[in-house]
Design an enzyme around this catalytic site. Structure first.
Site, PDB file in Angstrom:
ATOM      1  CD  GLU A 271      -2.866   1.500   2.299  1.00  0.00           C
ATOM      2  OE1 GLU A 271      -2.709   0.953   3.187  1.00  0.00           O
ATOM      3  OE2 GLU A 271      -3.782   2.254   2.066  1.00  0.00           O
TER       4      GLU A 271
ATOM      5  CE  LYS B 254      -4.280 -17.882  12.907  1.00  0.00           C
ATOM      6  NZ  LYS B 254      -3.649 -18.804  12.245  1.00  0.00           N
TER       7      LYS B 254
ATOM      8  CG  ASP C  80      -0.848 -16.690  11.821  1.00  0.00           C
ATOM      9  OD1 ASP C  80      -1.453 -16.115  10.862  1.00  0.00           O
ATOM     10  OD2 ASP C  80      -1.000 -17.679  12.391  1.00  0.00           O
TER      11      ASP C  80
ATOM     12  CG  HIS D  41      -3.649   6.861  -0.352  1.00  0.00           C
ATOM     13  ND1 HIS D  41      -3.656   5.582  -0.074  1.00  0.00           N
ATOM     14  CD2 HIS D  41      -3.705   7.550   0.989  1.00  0.00           C
ATOM     15  CE1 HIS D  41      -3.081   5.229   1.138  1.00  0.00           C
ATOM     16  NE2 HIS D  41      -3.346   6.329   1.830  1.00  0.00           N
TER      17      HIS D  41
HETATM   18  C1  LIG Z   1       1.933  11.297   2.600  1.00  0.00           C
HETATM   19  C2  LIG Z   1       1.961  12.270   3.664  1.00  0.00           C
HETATM   20  C3  LIG Z   1       3.023  11.600   4.618  1.00  0.00           C
HETATM   21  C4  LIG Z   1       2.525  13.488   3.097  1.00  0.00           C
HETATM   22  O1  LIG Z   1       2.554  14.557   4.266  1.00  0.00           O
HETATM   23  P1  LIG Z   1       3.476  15.935   3.948  1.00  0.00           P
HETATM   24  O2  LIG Z   1       3.459  16.562   5.325  1.00  0.00           O
HETATM   25  O3  LIG Z   1       3.071  16.563   2.769  1.00  0.00           O
HETATM   26  O4  LIG Z   1       4.810  15.431   3.906  1.00  0.00           O
HETATM   27  P2  LIG Z   1       6.263  16.015   3.771  1.00  0.00           P
HETATM   28  O5  LIG Z   1       6.717  15.879   2.339  1.00  0.00           O
HETATM   29  O6  LIG Z   1       6.282  17.581   4.273  1.00  0.00           O
HETATM   30  O7  LIG Z   1       7.328  15.115   4.640  1.00  0.00           O
HETATM   31  C5  LIG Z   1       7.050  15.352   6.217  1.00  0.00           C
HETATM   32  C6  LIG Z   1       7.418  13.917   6.722  1.00  0.00           C
HETATM   33  O8  LIG Z   1       6.559  12.918   6.444  1.00  0.00           O
HETATM   34  C7  LIG Z   1       7.540  11.773   6.122  1.00  0.00           C
HETATM   35  N1  LIG Z   1       7.319  11.524   4.624  1.00  0.00           N
HETATM   36  C8  LIG Z   1       6.762  12.010   3.672  1.00  0.00           C
HETATM   37  N2  LIG Z   1       6.895  11.594   2.316  1.00  0.00           N
HETATM   38  C9  LIG Z   1       7.656  10.313   2.620  1.00  0.00           C
HETATM   39  C10 LIG Z   1       8.256   9.346   1.911  1.00  0.00           C
HETATM   40  N3  LIG Z   1       7.948   9.321   0.681  1.00  0.00           N
HETATM   41  N4  LIG Z   1       8.915   8.301   2.416  1.00  0.00           N
HETATM   42  C11 LIG Z   1       8.948   8.416   3.749  1.00  0.00           C
HETATM   43  N5  LIG Z   1       8.792   9.347   4.612  1.00  0.00           N
HETATM   44  C12 LIG Z   1       8.031  10.314   3.839  1.00  0.00           C
HETATM   45  C13 LIG Z   1       8.809  12.032   6.478  1.00  0.00           C
HETATM   46  O9  LIG Z   1       9.038  11.802   7.734  1.00  0.00           O
HETATM   47  C14 LIG Z   1       8.755  13.484   6.133  1.00  0.00           C
HETATM   48  O10 LIG Z   1       9.754  13.965   7.021  1.00  0.00           O
HETATM   49  P3  LIG Z   1      11.335  14.253   6.490  1.00  0.00           P
HETATM   50  O11 LIG Z   1      11.941  12.664   6.796  1.00  0.00           O
HETATM   51  O12 LIG Z   1      11.445  14.507   4.970  1.00  0.00           O
HETATM   52  O13 LIG Z   1      11.901  15.100   7.176  1.00  0.00           O
HETATM   53  C15 LIG Z   1       0.456  12.505   4.320  1.00  0.00           C
HETATM   54  O14 LIG Z   1      -0.199  13.202   3.419  1.00  0.00           O
HETATM   55  C16 LIG Z   1      -0.144  11.693   4.764  1.00  0.00           C
HETATM   56  O15 LIG Z   1       0.165  10.926   5.770  1.00  0.00           O
HETATM   57  N6  LIG Z   1      -1.371  10.980   4.245  1.00  0.00           N
HETATM   58  C17 LIG Z   1      -2.157   9.923   4.757  1.00  0.00           C
HETATM   59  C18 LIG Z   1      -1.804   8.797   4.163  1.00  0.00           C
HETATM   60  C19 LIG Z   1      -2.176   7.478   4.978  1.00  0.00           C
HETATM   61  O16 LIG Z   1      -2.350   7.620   6.292  1.00  0.00           O
HETATM   62  N7  LIG Z   1      -2.369   6.270   4.350  1.00  0.00           N
HETATM   63  C20 LIG Z   1      -2.677   5.238   5.205  1.00  0.00           C
HETATM   64  C21 LIG Z   1      -3.607   4.434   4.477  1.00  0.00           C
HETATM   65  S1  LIG Z   1      -5.308   5.066   4.465  1.00  0.00           S
HETATM   66  C22 LIG Z   1      -6.122   3.465   4.530  1.00  0.00           C
HETATM   67  O17 LIG Z   1      -5.774   2.484   3.975  1.00  0.00           O
HETATM   68  C23 LIG Z   1      -7.288   3.418   5.570  1.00  0.00           C
HETATM   69  C24 LIG Z   1      -8.460   4.537   5.730  1.00  0.00           C
HETATM   70  C25 LIG Z   1      -8.315   5.792   5.525  1.00  0.00           C
HETATM   71  O18 LIG Z   1      -9.426   3.915   4.840  1.00  0.00           O
HETATM   72  C26 LIG Z   1      -9.052   4.093   7.282  1.00  0.00           C
HETATM   73  C27 LIG Z   1      -9.844   4.925   7.560  1.00  0.00           C
HETATM   74  O19 LIG Z   1     -11.149   4.805   7.352  1.00  0.00           O
HETATM   75  O20 LIG Z   1      -9.895   6.076   8.222  1.00  0.00           O
HETATM   76  N1  LIG Z   2      -2.079 -24.496  16.925  1.00  0.00           N
HETATM   77  C1  LIG Z   2      -2.863 -23.694  16.644  1.00  0.00           C
HETATM   78  O1  LIG Z   2      -4.012 -23.773  16.929  1.00  0.00           O
HETATM   79  C2  LIG Z   2      -2.469 -22.569  15.866  1.00  0.00           C
HETATM   80  C3  LIG Z   2      -1.196 -22.270  15.467  1.00  0.00           C
HETATM   81  N2  LIG Z   2      -0.747 -21.170  14.803  1.00  0.00           N
HETATM   82  C4  LIG Z   2       0.447 -21.137  14.236  1.00  0.00           C
HETATM   83  O2  LIG Z   2       1.465 -21.498  15.473  1.00  0.00           O
HETATM   84  C5  LIG Z   2       2.661 -21.071  15.291  1.00  0.00           C
HETATM   85  C6  LIG Z   2       3.209 -20.119  16.550  1.00  0.00           C
HETATM   86  O3  LIG Z   2       2.871 -21.103  17.678  1.00  0.00           O
HETATM   87  P1  LIG Z   2       4.190 -20.964  18.816  1.00  0.00           P
HETATM   88  O4  LIG Z   2       3.650 -21.638  19.847  1.00  0.00           O
HETATM   89  O5  LIG Z   2       4.396 -19.505  18.944  1.00  0.00           O
HETATM   90  O6  LIG Z   2       5.441 -21.419  18.141  1.00  0.00           O
HETATM   91  P2  LIG Z   2       6.211 -22.982  18.088  1.00  0.00           P
HETATM   92  O7  LIG Z   2       4.915 -24.041  17.915  1.00  0.00           O
HETATM   93  O8  LIG Z   2       7.155 -22.780  16.976  1.00  0.00           O
HETATM   94  O9  LIG Z   2       6.728 -22.984  19.583  1.00  0.00           O
HETATM   95  C7  LIG Z   2       7.695 -22.149  20.062  1.00  0.00           C
HETATM   96  C8  LIG Z   2       8.779 -22.997  20.513  1.00  0.00           C
HETATM   97  O10 LIG Z   2       9.820 -22.168  20.883  1.00  0.00           O
HETATM   98  C9  LIG Z   2      10.471 -22.642  21.841  1.00  0.00           C
HETATM   99  N3  LIG Z   2      11.243 -21.749  22.868  1.00  0.00           N
HETATM  100  C10 LIG Z   2      12.586 -21.529  22.715  1.00  0.00           C
HETATM  101  N4  LIG Z   2      12.817 -20.258  23.445  1.00  0.00           N
HETATM  102  C11 LIG Z   2      11.670 -19.672  23.917  1.00  0.00           C
HETATM  103  C12 LIG Z   2      11.253 -18.360  24.443  1.00  0.00           C
HETATM  104  N5  LIG Z   2      12.180 -17.845  24.841  1.00  0.00           N
HETATM  105  N6  LIG Z   2       9.988 -18.189  24.652  1.00  0.00           N
HETATM  106  C13 LIG Z   2       8.992 -19.090  24.131  1.00  0.00           C
HETATM  107  N7  LIG Z   2       9.359 -20.236  23.490  1.00  0.00           N
HETATM  108  C14 LIG Z   2      10.543 -20.554  23.343  1.00  0.00           C
HETATM  109  C15 LIG Z   2       9.247 -23.301  22.836  1.00  0.00           C
HETATM  110  O11 LIG Z   2       9.733 -24.320  23.535  1.00  0.00           O
HETATM  111  P3  LIG Z   2       8.554 -25.270  24.662  1.00  0.00           P
HETATM  112  O12 LIG Z   2       8.475 -26.497  23.665  1.00  0.00           O
HETATM  113  O13 LIG Z   2       9.485 -25.632  25.572  1.00  0.00           O
HETATM  114  O14 LIG Z   2       7.520 -24.454  24.780  1.00  0.00           O
HETATM  115  C16 LIG Z   2       8.440 -23.973  21.470  1.00  0.00           C
HETATM  116  O15 LIG Z   2       9.072 -25.095  21.309  1.00  0.00           O
HETATM  117  C17 LIG Z   2       2.606 -20.224  13.933  1.00  0.00           C
HETATM  118  O16 LIG Z   2       3.153 -20.680  12.827  1.00  0.00           O
HETATM  119  C18 LIG Z   2       1.123 -20.074  13.725  1.00  0.00           C
HETATM  120  O17 LIG Z   2       0.853 -19.691  12.475  1.00  0.00           O
HETATM  121  C19 LIG Z   2      -1.526 -20.146  14.768  1.00  0.00           C
HETATM  122  C20 LIG Z   2      -2.814 -20.344  15.237  1.00  0.00           C
HETATM  123  C21 LIG Z   2      -3.244 -21.499  15.693  1.00  0.00           C
END
Ligand SMILES: CC(C)(COP(=O)([O-])OP(=O)([O-])OC[C@H]1O[C@@H](n2cnc3c(N)ncnc32)[C@H](O)[C@@H]1OP(=O)([O-])[O-])[C@@H](O)C(=O)NCCC(=O)NCCSC(=O)C[C@@](C)(O)CC(=O)[O-]
Ligand SMILES: NC(=O)C1=CN([C@@H]2O[C@H](COP(=O)(O)OP(=O)(O)OC[C@H]3O[C@@H](n4cnc5c(N)ncnc54)[C@H](OP(=O)(O)O)[C@@H]3O)[C@@H](O)[C@H]2O)C=CC1
Length: 590
Positions: free
Chosen positions: A171, A303, A379, A475
């Site tokens: 995006e 989920k 996940d 956008h």
């Molecule tokens: C696009 C901006 C940031 C411009 O905003 P601006 O103020 O015109 O940006 P600028 O050119 O003055 O730059 C300001 C700062 O923005 C950053 N920046 C600026 N451009 C870049 C770039 N190319 N790459 C990386 N960083 C960038 C950067 O930090 C920059 O500072 P600098 O680093 O230059 O000192 C602003 O208009 C904005 O944030 N718009 C909103 C866009 C947005 O948030 N989209 C998210 C998805 S929306 C969606 O999917 C969900 C929605 C909307 O449907 C949910 C809902 O219902 O609400």
């Molecule tokens: N089973 C299900 O219903 C579901 C599974 N998933 C999937 O499950 C996966 C994640 O499961 P998750 O249990 O997190 O991962 P894993 O099944 O990979 O288990 C984590 C492993 O890491 C070991 N481990 C080593 N160091 C650490 C530490 N510091 N802290 C915690 N564990 C450590 C654990 O040891 P030990 O055996 O001693 O605990 C364990 O064997 C993902 O792939 C996800 O997509 C997602 C949703 C549902």
């Protein structure tokens, strides 16, 4: 902005090669300015059209990557514009990686900063090694892999630590927006994030003969002695998991036993499911007439959107806050504290209430959570509950207190996809890859803080963009391809050079609200204050800025009357294929 790189012919011949690159750049820029200086009131042609320009123009590609990285670090070149200015997307990535890697080392937050990003593919890809690593663990029936671009935002200061946050998304505008929010947070002395609760849940469905039997089972489980016995059984299956709580819910003859486990650094779904089976075996000894119907009875709730996660929490429950300074809101976000509060209240709180939202009292938490989950191998299906979030904005003196409360962030730094090389590299960038050997769970805690604070950054920028009516423009600019990097570079040279003739500074053209304004000095005013960069110059530039700023509440007719800045015309027939290859018939007008 390319005017910044206008260099004299002397400079182009590299006669100043002995000077440090920034000194060379400044000298050449000054020389170019001198060469183009015209008396006040002169009607001389703009620089772009003059003969001097053509010989003096010097493009960034002639600099080495090392020199370019230095320019970026010294805020002489915008890291966001490298693709356009270099006319080479691969080189832009290389330079940005160099800058990021050096920033990671300078931040001093992570071990082995110089190699942290090595396994994040950016060119050649070891697909054989990849197929070996996923076999038997991550995917079946493999036919390939899906490249998703990874960008970086930051610096983001949270709990006193500085992060560079990798995000994977398709995006456009998402990283730009989150980056702006990171900058706002860091300019306002950072964010504070706390974890209130930690418990990954699994709730099997147990079927019993009567409601009385169900009530008896509930009482048995809740007695401290039995709870301890169940806990011991559960904990015996894992070295790292520790049961926190058991919550029993009854619906008729169905009993749902919700086990909540601290899973250390793992997200823990496999871990908690394994522990649950052992605890159920013990339960069954005391309640032989109980039948296990389903190991997951949906009260977990995994989920799926569910109020139980929103109210009780699941995974890590995190709250993160910052106090945005008034001048940051005005100068960087181009809006006001009051306007942001107004938008938040009426959109995120009232709007979401009208929609009957379940934990969706935010603008786009899911955007950031999804991008971070994909980058770090978590996940993505758990984005649904992990992005439950309420965003609260309040006045703090003349500043803005802003917080996100996220009760169910389900993440890990071990297990699942987190150990794949590319995803592990993203975690290394955050200094939290793998198991934390000093304090189990501390790495996953760090990731939870990064998720919450990045969400806060995203909320800041999008709410501001909505307050200034910039969402669609952002956008259209960043989410739709209009020209190639080479064409964009030519446009940048043309527009910036003519502006430089008048001002001696590079410029960027931008649209705010429904108008277009020319922002003077933009390219040399970016840069993070934490590294000594000044505030965005736009606010200072701007009596014109006042004229184009729309506060929430602007009459719709004002937008219409002010003239369109966006491409909005559509032809009545699709004569030729567009950029999506679509030349089919349009839908009939109803
Ligand atoms: C696009 C901006 C940031 C411009 O905003 P601006 O103020 O015109 O940006 P600028 O050119 O003055 O730059 C300001 C700062 O923005 C950053 N920046 C600026 N451009 C870049 C770039 N190319 N790459 C990386 N960083 C960038 C950067 O930090 C920059 O500072 P600098 O680093 O230059 O000192 C602003 O208009 C904005 O944030 N718009 C909103 C866009 C947005 O948030 N989209 C998210 C998805 S929306 C969606 O999917 C969900 C929605 C909307 O449907 C949910 C809902 O219902 O609400
Ligand atoms: N089973 C299900 O219903 C579901 C599974 N998933 C999937 O499950 C996966 C994640 O499961 P998750 O249990 O997190 O991962 P894993 O099944 O990979 O288990 C984590 C492993 O890491 C070991 N481990 C080593 N160091 C650490 C530490 N510091 N802290 C915690 N564990 C450590 C654990 O040891 P030990 O055996 O001693 O605990 C364990 O064997 C993902 O792939 C996800 O997509 C997602 C949703 C549902």
């Amino acid at each position: 902005m390319a005017a910044l790189f206008v260099r004299s012919a002397l400079c182009a011949q590299r006669q100043q090669a002995h000077l440090p690159v920034v000194a060379r750049l400044l000298t050449s820029t000054t020389a170019a300015r001198r060469a183009t200086k015209t008396p006040k009131g002169s009607s001389a042609a703009p620089l772009a059209a003059s003969a001097t320009t053509n010989t003096a123009r010097m493009h960034l590609p002639s600099f080495s990557n090392e020199e370019l990285a230095e320019m970026v670090e010294n805020r002489k070149v915008s890291v966001h514009k490298l693709e356009t200015l270099l006319e080479d997307t691969q080189r832009a990535v290389d330079v940005r990686r160099m800058v990021t890697q050096r920033a990671l080392a300078k931040d001093g937050n992570i071990k082995n900063a110089d190699t942290a990003m090595d396994d994040l593919p950016h060119g050649e890809f070891d697909y054989r090694g990849f197929y070996d690593s996923i076999h038997g663990t991550n995917c079946e029936a493999v036919i390939g892999y899906m490249p998703v671009p990874v960008g970086v935002v930051g610096p983001l200061v949270v709990n006193g630590q500085t992060f560079r946050v990798p995000m994977a998304t398709t995006e456009g505008a998402l990283l730009a927006s989150t980056n702006r929010g990171c900058r706002a947070i860091t300019m306002s002395d950072g964010a504070t994030s706390v974890i209130l609760k930690n418990g990954m849940t699994r709730a099997p469905l147990v079927r019993v003969p009567s409601v009385a039997y169900a009530a008896e089972m509930k009482a048995w489980i809740e007695s401290p002695e039995n709870k301890q016995a169940l806990t011991n059984a559960f904990n015996s299956t894992t070295r790292f998991g520790r049961l926190q709580d058991i919550d029993v819910r009854i619906a008729g003859r169905n009993v749902y036993v919700r086990f909540a486990c601290h899973c250390g650094d793992a997200m823990g779904m496999n871990m908690v499911t394994k522990g649950t089976v052992e605890a159920l075996a013990l339960l069954n000894e005391h309640f032989p007439e109980a039948q296990m119907i389903a190991l997951s009875g949906n009260v977990c709730s995994d989920k799926k959107a569910a109020a139980i996660n929103w109210v009780e929490g699941r995974g890590r429950s995190v709250v993160c806050e910052t106090i945005l300074k008034k001048n940051v809101v005005e100068n960087l976000l181009h809006t006001t504290v009051d306007d942001m509060i107004f938008v938040n209240q009426n959109k995120n709180l009232i709007g979401s209430a009208v929609a009957g939202s379940l934990g969706g009292f935010n603008a786009h938490a899911a955007n950031i959570v999804a991008a971070l989950f994909i980058a770090t191998g978590n996940d993505p299906a758990q984005v649904i509950e992990s992005s439950q979030c309420i965003t609260v904005l309040e006045k703090e003196g003349e500043d803005l207190h802003m917080s996100v409360s996220m009760p169910s962030i389900e993440i890990g730094t071990v297990g699942g996809g987190t150990s794949l090389p590319a995803q592990a590299a993203a975690l290394k960038m955050l200094g939290c890859q793998g198991a934390n050997r000093e304090a189990t769970g501390a790495n996953a805690d760090t990731l939870a803080h990064v998720v919450a604070s990045s969400v806060l950054a995203g909320e800041i920028s999008l709410i501001a963009a909505l307050a200034t009516n910039d969402l669609l423009k952002a956008h259209i600019d960043l989410n739709r391809k209009t020209s190639s990097p080479a064409e964009q570079a030519q446009e940048a040279v043309a527009s910036n050079t003519s502006s430089a003739a008048a001002t001696g500074h590079p410029s960027a053209t931008t649209t705010r609200g429904m108008h277009t304004s020319s922002v003077v000095g933009h390219a040399i005013t970016f840069g993070h204050p934490s590294t000594g960069g000044p505030l965005n110059a736009r606010a200072a530039s701007s009596s014109a800025e006042q004229a184009i700023y729309y506060a929430p509440g602007t009459r719709l007719s004002t937008f219409a009357a002010s003239g369109p800045a966006l491409p909005h015309s559509v032809s009545s027939s699709a004569a030729s294929a567009d950029e999506y290859g679509s030349d089919g018939p349009m839908l009939p007008v109803p």
